[in-house]
Design an enzyme around this catalytic site. Structure first.
Site, PDB file in Angstrom:
ATOM      1  N   ASP A   1      -7.947  -3.542   0.860  1.00 31.20           N
ATOM      2  CA  ASP A   1      -7.307  -2.605   1.589  1.00 31.20           C
ATOM      3  C   ASP A   1      -7.508  -2.874   3.084  1.00 31.20           C
ATOM      4  O   ASP A   1      -8.251  -3.146   3.351  1.00 31.20           O
ATOM      5  CB  ASP A   1      -6.973  -1.044   1.117  1.00 31.20           C
ATOM      6  CG  ASP A   1      -5.987  -0.272   1.210  1.00 31.20           C
ATOM      7  OD1 ASP A   1      -5.115  -0.073   0.299  1.00 31.20           O
ATOM      8  OD2 ASP A   1      -5.560  -0.141   2.455  1.00 31.20           O
TER       9      ASP A   1
ATOM     10  N   CYS B   1       8.610   6.521  -5.761  1.00 30.65           N
ATOM     11  CA  CYS B   1       9.584   6.210  -6.527  1.00 30.65           C
ATOM     12  C   CYS B   1      10.852   6.171  -7.352  1.00 30.65           C
ATOM     13  O   CYS B   1      11.891   5.251  -6.108  1.00 30.65           O
ATOM     14  CB  CYS B   1       8.956   5.627  -7.760  1.00 30.65           C
ATOM     15  SG  CYS B   1       7.462   4.617  -7.296  1.00 30.65           S
TER      16      CYS B   1
HETATM   17  P1  NAD Z   1       0.874   3.111  -1.745  1.00 27.52           P
HETATM   18  O1  NAD Z   1       1.285   3.673  -0.464  1.00 27.52           O
HETATM   19  O2  NAD Z   1      -0.180   4.270  -2.725  1.00 27.52           O
HETATM   20  O3  NAD Z   1      -0.075   2.320  -1.697  1.00 27.52           O
HETATM   21  C1  NAD Z   1      -0.651   0.666  -1.014  1.00 27.52           C
HETATM   22  C2  NAD Z   1      -1.585   0.300  -0.054  1.00 27.52           C
HETATM   23  O4  NAD Z   1      -1.024  -0.433   0.370  1.00 27.52           O
HETATM   24  C3  NAD Z   1      -2.405   1.345   0.935  1.00 27.52           C
HETATM   25  O5  NAD Z   1      -3.271   2.233   0.678  1.00 27.52           O
HETATM   26  C4  NAD Z   1      -1.899   0.656   1.594  1.00 27.52           C
HETATM   27  O6  NAD Z   1      -3.447   1.110   2.838  1.00 27.52           O
HETATM   28  C5  NAD Z   1      -2.550  -0.968   1.078  1.00 27.52           C
HETATM   29  N1  NAD Z   1      -1.671  -2.072   2.123  1.00 27.52           N
HETATM   30  C6  NAD Z   1      -0.556  -1.909   3.005  1.00 27.52           C
HETATM   31  N2  NAD Z   1      -0.460  -3.291   3.746  1.00 27.52           N
HETATM   32  C7  NAD Z   1      -1.380  -3.828   3.295  1.00 27.52           C
HETATM   33  C8  NAD Z   1      -2.167  -4.880   4.351  1.00 27.52           C
HETATM   34  N3  NAD Z   1      -1.413  -5.498   4.115  1.00 27.52           N
HETATM   35  N4  NAD Z   1      -3.046  -5.950   3.160  1.00 27.52           N
HETATM   36  C9  NAD Z   1      -3.977  -5.016   2.550  1.00 27.52           C
HETATM   37  N5  NAD Z   1      -3.555  -3.584   1.946  1.00 27.52           N
HETATM   38  C10 NAD Z   1      -2.201  -2.842   2.477  1.00 27.52           C
HETATM   39  O7  NAD Z   1       1.708   2.629  -2.956  1.00 27.52           O
HETATM   40  P2  NAD Z   1       1.768   3.072  -3.874  1.00 27.52           P
HETATM   41  O8  NAD Z   1       2.748   4.341  -5.317  1.00 27.52           O
HETATM   42  O9  NAD Z   1       0.679   2.022  -5.004  1.00 27.52           O
HETATM   43  O10 NAD Z   1       2.955   1.608  -3.860  1.00 27.52           O
HETATM   44  C11 NAD Z   1       2.976   0.130  -4.097  1.00 27.52           C
HETATM   45  C12 NAD Z   1       4.153  -0.362  -5.258  1.00 27.52           C
HETATM   46  O11 NAD Z   1       3.742  -0.224  -6.289  1.00 27.52           O
HETATM   47  C13 NAD Z   1       5.013   0.232  -4.184  1.00 27.52           C
HETATM   48  O12 NAD Z   1       6.626  -0.382  -4.404  1.00 27.52           O
HETATM   49  C14 NAD Z   1       6.280   1.344  -5.607  1.00 27.52           C
HETATM   50  O13 NAD Z   1       7.473   0.988  -5.261  1.00 27.52           O
HETATM   51  C15 NAD Z   1       5.855  -0.036  -6.890  1.00 27.52           C
HETATM   52  N6  NAD Z   1       5.201   1.268  -7.377  1.00 27.52           N
HETATM   53  C16 NAD Z   1       4.734   2.467  -7.804  1.00 27.52           C
HETATM   54  C17 NAD Z   1       4.596   3.337  -8.886  1.00 27.52           C
HETATM   55  C18 NAD Z   1       3.554   4.824  -8.221  1.00 27.52           C
HETATM   56  O14 NAD Z   1       3.963   5.339  -8.988  1.00 27.52           O
HETATM   57  N7  NAD Z   1       3.319   5.045  -7.243  1.00 27.52           N
HETATM   58  C19 NAD Z   1       4.490   2.935 -10.259  1.00 27.52           C
HETATM   59  C20 NAD Z   1       5.490   1.797 -10.249  1.00 27.52           C
HETATM   60  C21 NAD Z   1       5.668   0.861  -8.981  1.00 27.52           C
END
Ligand code: NAD
Length: 429
Positions: A30, A260
């Site tokens: 991260d 989402c």
């Molecule tokens: P989140 O914001 O909780 O986590 C994303 C992480 O990525 C953060 O910790 C951020 O610091 C990190 N990050 C950003 N840029 C980065 C980089 N260049 N290098 C390394 N780390 C980096 O997001 P999330 O809820 O986990 O969602 C991520 C994806 O999954 C999205 O596309 C979302 O739509 C999808 N998704 C989410 C869920 C859910 O329930 N939250 C379910 C299915 C799909």
């Protein structure tokens, strides 16, 4: 197998931890140094039932580690997952700059064959773009494959959902990565759908939009129930017993939210538009959702008349039960609307109070749910935490200035509440 996760949020951390749990070697990357530091010191940045224990167990077993270096993650793994945010832009389309940035970082760090798997929710055709980007930025011209593997876990049940998935969708541009992807997921004993990459990407947006549609459908029915004297829960039970329909996602409420559904719905409408189709059905789903919150807020205003200086207790801040996530939470939206009208809020959430503080600076956080209603002119239920059903309602009625309850999640029985002396307003009943 050796895996890295780029992005250690709700999806990346759960995915990485669960892969470690079934025996793979996992590095979670991260860019947020504070988050990585916290994880390295045994802390967990999010609340998900069962997650903390699994992280501790797999870190101790040496199968799970954390870093801020994408280069390290890529070098030490054969399969690189991308799980970074795909937030909405002001026009509703998806901001793919995180995806593009990570694709370039991966390209820069690749020295031998890798499978790059997109787990983030992305518009159809993104995988093709990721492949193009890696090809362009990878100096050493090594071989790679790009795979789409959308995630269907629900926040609040994320570990359970990941370990026991309904299906695993694997979208590919060629057959080369299929055997490795099947091997990776073999320990989960779930049906695997191998398809083309565009179909896989479409499956995710189509699933979330359909679920949102189901919620808006029951919410629209709740309006008919209110004006006809029917009960939306009875109607939902009656239609939900048809296995072609199913009972889940048929609970009328003040509307859906979270990180989402609203974002994926807007994105899908925009994707359709770019592909030349006006997905008016989904625009209506959005409209019903906003209208549902407007209707609930109106009920409060109509009952309390002037909100200025009224003390209102609010139970629930998270966007749904079992999570500390307040992103696009209907409960937060409601609190902000109430505050804008001058109401004074006393709030409680079992897990989300910390994260809500930044969005609701001037509220009184009450650690005991039974004390939230003390001295209040009204109490609102905004999140369906199951423990709220055990609220000491007798005490609430005694301690409130006026026993008025707005139940945005239909947790209580209208007749019982009225017999207890409450003015009780819920949804579609
Ligand atoms: P989140 O914001 O909780 O986590 C994303 C992480 O990525 C953060 O910790 C951020 O610091 C990190 N990050 C950003 N840029 C980065 C980089 N260049 N290098 C390394 N780390 C980096 O997001 P999330 O809820 O986990 O969602 C991520 C994806 O999954 C999205 O596309 C979302 O739509 C999808 N998704 C989410 C869920 C859910 O329930 N939250 C379910 C299915 C799909």
């Amino acid at each position: 197998m050796k895996i890295s996760l780029i992005g250690t949020g709700y999806v990346g951390l759960v995915t990485g931890t669960c892969f470690a749990e079934v025996g793979h070697d996992v590095i979670c990357v991260d860019c947020d140094a504070a988050k990585v530091e916290l994880l390295r010191n045994g802390g967990v940045p999010i609340y998900e039932p069962g997650l903390e224990e699994l992280i501790q167990k797999n870190v101790a077993a040496g199968r799970l580690s954390f870093t801020t270096s994408t280069k390290e993650g890529v070098e030490k793994s054969d399969i690189v997952f991308i799980a970074v945010p795909t937030p909405p832009l002001p026009d509703g389309s998806v901001d793919l700059s995180y995806m593009e940035g990570v694709a370039r970082d991966i390209a820069g760090a690749m020295t031998q064959y890798k499978i790059v798997v997109d787990k983030s929710t992305v518009p159809v055709k993104t995988g093709e773009k990721v492949a193009e980007t890696i090809r362009r930025y990878c100096k050493s011209k090594v071989e790679f494959d790009v795979v789409s593997n959308p995630e269907f876990l629900r926040e609040g049940f994320a570990v359970e959902d990941f370990l026991k998935p309904d299906r695993i969708v694997i979208g590919v541009l060629s057959q080369r990565p299929v055997a490795a992807m099947r091997e990776l997921y073999a320990p989960f004993h779930a049906p695997v759908i191998v398809t083309d990459i565009n179909s896989a990407e479409l499956i995710k947006h189509a699933s979330n939009s359909f679920l949102a549609l189901k919620i808006s459908y029951i919410n629209a029915l709740s309006i008919l129930c209110e004006s006809s004297g029917a009960n939306v829960q009875e109607v939902a039970n009656g239609i939900g017993m048809d296995p072609r329909i199913g009972r889940r996602f048929l609970d009328a409420s003040l509307g859906f939210g979270g990180s989402c559904f609203p974002k994926d719905l807007s994105a899908f409408i925009k994707i359709a538009e770019q592909l030349g189709y006006d997905f008016a059905l989904l625009r209506e789903v959005q409209r019903i959702n906003t209208h549902q919150m407007d209707r609930f807020f109106k009920k409060i205003v109509e009952t309390l008349w002037v909100l200025k200086q009224k003390k209102i207790g609010v139970l629930g801040l998270a966007f749904k039960q079992n999570t500390d996530d307040v992103r696009m939470s209907p409960a937060i939206d409601l609190c902000q609307r109430l505050q804008k009208e001058g109401a004074l809020l006393r709030v409680h959430d079992p897990k989300a109070m910390e994260k809500a503080r930044a969005l609701l600076p001037d509220v009184t956080c009450v650690p005991d749910m039974n004390a939230v209603a003390d001295g209040c002119d009204a109490l609102v239920i905004a999140t369906e935490w199951p423990q709220f059903k055990k609220l000491d309602v007798e005490r609430a009625r005694r301690m409130m200035t006026h026993p008025i309850l707005f139940d945005g999640r239909n947790l209580f029985d209208p007749e019982e509440m009225e017999n207890l002396g409450f003015i009780y307003k819920s949804i579609g009943r």
